[in-house]
Design an enzyme around this catalytic site. Structure first.
Site, short mmCIF file in Angstrom:
data_model
loop_
_atom_site.label_atom_id
_atom_site.label_comp_id
_atom_site.label_asym_id
_atom_site.label_seq_id
_atom_site.Cartn_x
_atom_site.Cartn_y
_atom_site.Cartn_z
N ARG A 240 38.27 43.48 25.95
CA ARG A 240 37.75 43.03 24.65
C ARG A 240 36.49 43.81 24.25
O ARG A 240 36.27 44.09 23.07
CB ARG A 240 37.45 41.53 24.71
CG ARG A 240 36.93 40.92 23.41
CD ARG A 240 36.76 39.42 23.55
NE ARG A 240 36.00 38.84 22.47
CZ ARG A 240 36.52 38.37 21.34
NH1 ARG A 240 37.82 38.44 21.14
NH2 ARG A 240 35.75 37.84 20.40
N LEU B 84 36.03 39.97 14.79
CA LEU B 84 36.91 39.56 15.89
C LEU B 84 36.85 38.04 16.00
O LEU B 84 35.76 37.47 16.01
CB LEU B 84 36.45 40.17 17.22
CG LEU B 84 36.89 41.60 17.54
CD1 LEU B 84 36.10 42.13 18.75
CD2 LEU B 84 38.37 41.67 17.82
N SER B 85 38.00 37.41 16.09
CA SER B 85 38.02 35.96 16.32
C SER B 85 37.65 35.66 17.77
O SER B 85 37.66 36.55 18.62
CB SER B 85 39.41 35.39 16.02
OG SER B 85 39.70 35.48 14.64
N ALA B 86 37.34 34.41 18.04
CA ALA B 86 37.00 34.00 19.41
C ALA B 86 38.21 34.16 20.33
O ALA B 86 39.36 34.01 19.90
CB ALA B 86 36.54 32.54 19.41
#
Length: 362
Positions: free
Chosen positions: A38, A63-65
């Site tokens: 990530r 970016l989403s969690a």
């Protein structure tokens, strides 16, 4: 949105935490998450936050969690050979993980509103293909990104097996999103503050399941030109693989099978495989949980009842390990890319070797 699991020290520990909290539940999804770091999708100055279960935004980059992406990946029920459309494809992180599962005969398309984010995604994709050893462990379906508003997709576009929208969908756009889906397909999107899974069970039949409460920025409405006409988004054509590509896929697959057979043969002869680096065991953590009640958010800690009873025991179990471990043993040997080594050892012209390796730098 996020904060449902503890922060990790690296990508593997982040995935361990997501598994422990039951956000990652299947082996295919776990493999995809472990294969792509990530942090590689963060700008250098923000990488310290990459392994926290939090969303990240910088300018147009978003970016989403991790807990959201893992729920999305699980809900999509991905299989090799399917077609996938990512609406609001952003950095390409999710599209690349999906591509690892779809394989070489899948379709992987993304639509992104911002041209600078498209360029960012292409750079990250190129970096992954050229430098990551994970690329050689999978047969990859490379994503293609186009610029435009995902609410203006041309009506003559093909339908997809799997569709994900990474922005909040207003109720009036629900039918439009459904129209992008094949019969038997799955659509995952934030709808009315819930991550929602919609399965198309027939030409006009649907099954809907609410997954978790989420908070996404809403879709940006189309900005029509002065003439009143919208700018239609034309998705990439679904092209047939060239004979050259098919040959490369077949050769790489054959080499992987030979490597696997050789490894099995060595194991059958009683040869021990080299010792693997033992990751430190996970300590029990108190999970941070976000509770949603009537659109208000309450953060609470839910304790594991066994924490108080077993914490001292865990410490006693771990202490001897730490005492016996020598500093030189803390660093694992770098993994060997057996596919690359095998290709480079073949009696072939160098240009053909590099073609088989996708001209990878590593």
């Amino acid at each position: 949105m996020g904060g449902a699991v503890s922060a990790g020290e690296d990508n593997d520990e982040l995935i361990d935490n997501l598994k422990e909290a039951q956000y990652i539940r299947t082996e295919l999804v776990e493999q995809a998450f472990r294969a792509i770091d990530r942090a590689d999708y963060y700008l250098e100055e923000f990488k310290d936050n990459a392994y926290k279960d939090l969303a990240w935004k910088h300018g147009n980059i978003h970016l989403s969690a991790p807990c959201i992406y893992s729920e999305v990946m699980e809900a999509l029920d991905l299989q090799p050979g399917l077609s996938f459309l990512n609406l609001g494809s952003g950095t390409g992180y999710l599209s690349s993980m999906v591509g690892l599962i779809l394989g070489p005969f899948g379709v992987n398309h993304g639509v992104e509103l911002h041209s600078d984010v498209i360029e960012y995604a292409k750079q990250k994709l190129d970096f992954f293909i050229k430098t990551s050893d994970s690329f050689d462990r999978f047969e990859f379906c490379e994503p293609s990104f186009v610029i435009g508003n995902c609410l203006e997709i041309s009506p003559d576009c093909t339908q997809y097996d799997r569709v994900y929208c990474g922005a909040g969908v207003q109720k009036e756009h629900e039918d439009y999103m459904k129209s992008l889906l094949k019969v038997g397909g799955i659509l995952v999107m934030p709808l009315e503050e819930k991550l929602t899974k919609i399965t198309r069970t027939g030409p006009s039949a649907w099954e809907t399941k609410k997954i978790i409460a989420v908070s996404f920025a809403p879709l940006i409405q189309p900005n029509h030109t002065d003439s009143g006409k919208s700018r239609l988004v034309h998705l990439p054509p679904v092209a047939v693989r060239s004979l050259q590509d098919l040959a490369r896929i077949a050769i790489r697959g054959t080499i992987k099978r030979i490597i696997h057979q050789e490894a099995m043969g060595r194991a059958g002869n009683g040869l021990k495989s080299p010792p693997r680096f033992k990751r430190r065991r996970l300590r029990r953590r108190r999970m941070e949980t976000i509770v949603f009640l009537d659109k208000e958010v309450f953060a609470s800690r839910i304790s594991n009842p066994s924490d108080d009873n077993n914490n001292s025991e865990d410490m006693e179990d771990e202490r001897p390990e730490e005492e016996e471990t020598k500093p030189s043993e803390l660093k694992p040997d770098p993994p060997v890319n057996f596919l690359r080594e095998k290709v480079l050892s073949l009696p072939l012209p160098d240009p053909l070797k590099y073609y088989l390796l996708y001209y990878r730098e590593k």
